[in-house]
Design a protein around this motif. Structure first.
Motif, PDB file in Angstrom:
ATOM      1  N   UNK A  39     -15.648 -43.896 -17.596  1.00  0.00           N
ATOM      2  CA  UNK A  39     -14.617 -44.741 -17.012  1.00  0.00           C
ATOM      3  C   UNK A  39     -13.256 -44.254 -17.450  1.00  0.00           C
ATOM      4  N   UNK A  40     -12.477 -43.847 -16.473  1.00  0.00           N
ATOM      5  CA  UNK A  40     -11.101 -43.425 -16.718  1.00  0.00           C
ATOM      6  C   UNK A  40     -10.180 -44.629 -16.565  1.00  0.00           C
ATOM      7  N   UNK A  41      -9.014 -44.585 -17.201  1.00  0.00           N
ATOM      8  CA  UNK A  41      -8.079 -45.717 -17.084  1.00  0.00           C
ATOM      9  C   UNK A  41      -7.760 -46.046 -15.632  1.00  0.00           C
ATOM     10  N   UNK A  42      -7.890 -47.310 -15.289  1.00  0.00           N
ATOM     11  CA  UNK A  42      -7.566 -47.757 -13.939  1.00  0.00           C
ATOM     12  C   UNK A  42      -8.624 -47.467 -12.902  1.00  0.00           C
ATOM     13  N   UNK A  90     -11.358 -36.483 -18.224  1.00  0.00           N
ATOM     14  CA  UNK A  90     -10.891 -37.384 -19.267  1.00  0.00           C
ATOM     15  C   UNK A  90     -11.308 -38.816 -18.968  1.00  0.00           C
ATOM     16  N   UNK A  91     -12.021 -39.420 -19.918  1.00  0.00           N
ATOM     17  CA  UNK A  91     -12.542 -40.778 -19.722  1.00  0.00           C
ATOM     18  C   UNK A  91     -13.258 -41.225 -20.989  1.00  0.00           C
ATOM     19  N   UNK A  92     -13.598 -42.499 -21.006  1.00  0.00           N
ATOM     20  CA  UNK A  92     -14.529 -43.007 -22.005  1.00  0.00           C
ATOM     21  C   UNK A  92     -15.923 -42.783 -21.442  1.00  0.00           C
TER      22      UNK A  92
END
Length: 123
Positions: A39-42, A90-92
């Motif tokens: 999950x990336x921001x937004x 880039x992500x969690x």
């Protein structure tokens, strides 16, 4: 209760590699579908890769060829090898399981989740 603990995230430059690990407790991962999500921001959480109890892998179309999912049953640990990383990776990243032997990779179908590990890829 089931515990999934991710590790291996970090910061790398574009083109680099990382290997994520997910160590399971009180849960035998070889019996179940195990997956990686991110999950990336937004953005919404999305499936990255999954492995059913027969070791049949599934990958998100855009990630095929760069990411490899595997597991070590003796260590009860799931892995995600990520190569040729890009800034858009880039992500969690989360480890998860749906409690079933087969995989249908939809976020809502997975009930067991780890806390996540952050992956940051710089250009």
């Amino acid at each position: 209760q089931v515990q999934l603990l991710e590790s291996g995230g970090g910061s790398v430059q574009s083109g680099g590699s990382l290997r994520l690990s997910c160590a399971a407790s009180r849960y035998t991962i070889s019996n179940y579908c195990m997956g990686w999500f991110r999950q990336a921001p937004g953005k919404e959480r999305e499936g990255v890769a999954a492995l059913d109890s027969g070791d049949n892998p599934w990958y998100a179309d855009l990630l095929k060829g760069r990411f490899t999912i595997s597991r070590d049953n003796a260590k009860n640990t799931l892995y995600l090898q990520m190569n040729s990383l890009k800034p858009e990776d880039t992500a969690m990243y989360y480890c998860a399981s749906n409690g079933k032997w087969y995989c249908r990779v939809r976020t809502a179908d997975f009930g067991y989740w780890g806390q996540g590990t952050q992956v940051t890829v710089s250009s």
